[in-house]
Design a protein around this motif. Structure first.
Motif, PDB file in Angstrom:
ATOM      1  N   CYS A  86      -6.203  -0.029   5.211  1.00  0.00           N
ATOM      2  CA  CYS A  86      -6.932   0.987   5.051  1.00  0.00           C
ATOM      3  C   CYS A  86      -6.743   1.260   6.259  1.00  0.00           C
ATOM      4  O   CYS A  86      -6.537   2.652   6.979  1.00  0.00           O
ATOM      5  N   LYS A  87      -8.380   0.799   7.236  1.00  0.00           N
ATOM      6  CA  LYS A  87      -8.525   1.438   8.262  1.00  0.00           C
ATOM      7  C   LYS A  87      -7.036   0.994   9.833  1.00  0.00           C
ATOM      8  O   LYS A  87      -6.196   1.772   9.869  1.00  0.00           O
TER       9      LYS A  87
ATOM     10  N   LYS B  35       0.183   1.461  -4.458  1.00  0.00           N
ATOM     11  CA  LYS B  35      -0.691   2.360  -3.719  1.00  0.00           C
ATOM     12  C   LYS B  35      -1.423   0.998  -3.351  1.00  0.00           C
ATOM     13  O   LYS B  35      -1.898  -0.790  -3.351  1.00  0.00           O
ATOM     14  N   LEU B  36      -2.715   1.060  -3.756  1.00  0.00           N
ATOM     15  CA  LEU B  36      -4.559   0.395  -3.178  1.00  0.00           C
ATOM     16  C   LEU B  36      -4.469  -0.837  -4.411  1.00  0.00           C
ATOM     17  O   LEU B  36      -5.245  -1.920  -3.876  1.00  0.00           O
TER      18      LEU B  36
ATOM     19  N   LEU C  64       1.051  -1.242   0.146  1.00  0.00           N
ATOM     20  CA  LEU C  64      -0.197  -0.395  -0.225  1.00  0.00           C
ATOM     21  C   LEU C  64       1.129   1.290  -0.021  1.00  0.00           C
ATOM     22  O   LEU C  64       0.557   2.440  -0.510  1.00  0.00           O
TER      23      LEU C  64
ATOM     24  N   CYS D 296      -3.568   1.168   8.229  1.00  0.00           N
ATOM     25  CA  CYS D 296      -3.093   2.461   8.219  1.00  0.00           C
ATOM     26  C   CYS D 296      -3.548   3.816   8.796  1.00  0.00           C
ATOM     27  O   CYS D 296      -2.810   4.432   9.401  1.00  0.00           O
ATOM     28  N   GLU D 297      -4.972   4.054   8.169  1.00  0.00           N
ATOM     29  CA  GLU D 297      -5.049   5.270   9.384  1.00  0.00           C
ATOM     30  C   GLU D 297      -4.519   5.394  10.410  1.00  0.00           C
ATOM     31  O   GLU D 297      -4.276   6.655  11.236  1.00  0.00           O
TER      32      GLU D 297
ATOM     33  N   VAL E 253      -9.698  -5.622   2.028  1.00  0.00           N
ATOM     34  CA  VAL E 253      -8.819  -3.828   1.734  1.00  0.00           C
ATOM     35  C   VAL E 253      -9.249  -2.674   2.829  1.00  0.00           C
ATOM     36  O   VAL E 253      -8.635  -2.061   3.170  1.00  0.00           O
ATOM     37  N   ALA E 254     -10.258  -2.963   3.656  1.00  0.00           N
ATOM     38  CA  ALA E 254     -11.079  -2.185   4.167  1.00  0.00           C
ATOM     39  C   ALA E 254     -10.446  -1.828   5.850  1.00  0.00           C
ATOM     40  O   ALA E 254      -9.723  -0.668   6.124  1.00  0.00           O
TER      41      ALA E 254
END
Length: 83
Positions: free
Chosen positions: A37-38, A12-13, A6, A40-41, A33-34
């Protein structure tokens, strides 16, 4: 591995969106995938809060922060190195 891909500017995505359906199946892939992303956030928010705490502590402890940086000696040393 997912976070590393990522963060790779070449992929990236898109890499996750391509391989996760092959690994997890179509239904579970977007959920995974979500999740990445979560994660990483969450990591970003944790580092952000630590940075704000350090800045706040430095300001309250009387540490003076200056926007002016003197690179005189370092620049001369670097010039000497390249010579």
């Amino acid at each position: 591995m997912a976070i590393a891909s990522l963060l790779d500017p070449r992929f990236k995505l898109k890499l996750l969106e391509f391989f996760f359906p092959l690994i997890y199946g179509e239904e579970k892939a977007m959920e995974e995938v979500a999740n990445v992303c979560k994660l990483c956030e969450d990591i970003f928010q944790e580092y952000k809060s630590r940075f704000v705490q350090q800045i706040s502590h430095a300001n309250t402890s009387g540490v003076s922060r200056s926007n002016h940086v003197n690179f005189g000696d370092e620049t001369e040393s670097l010039d000497a190195f390249f010579s």
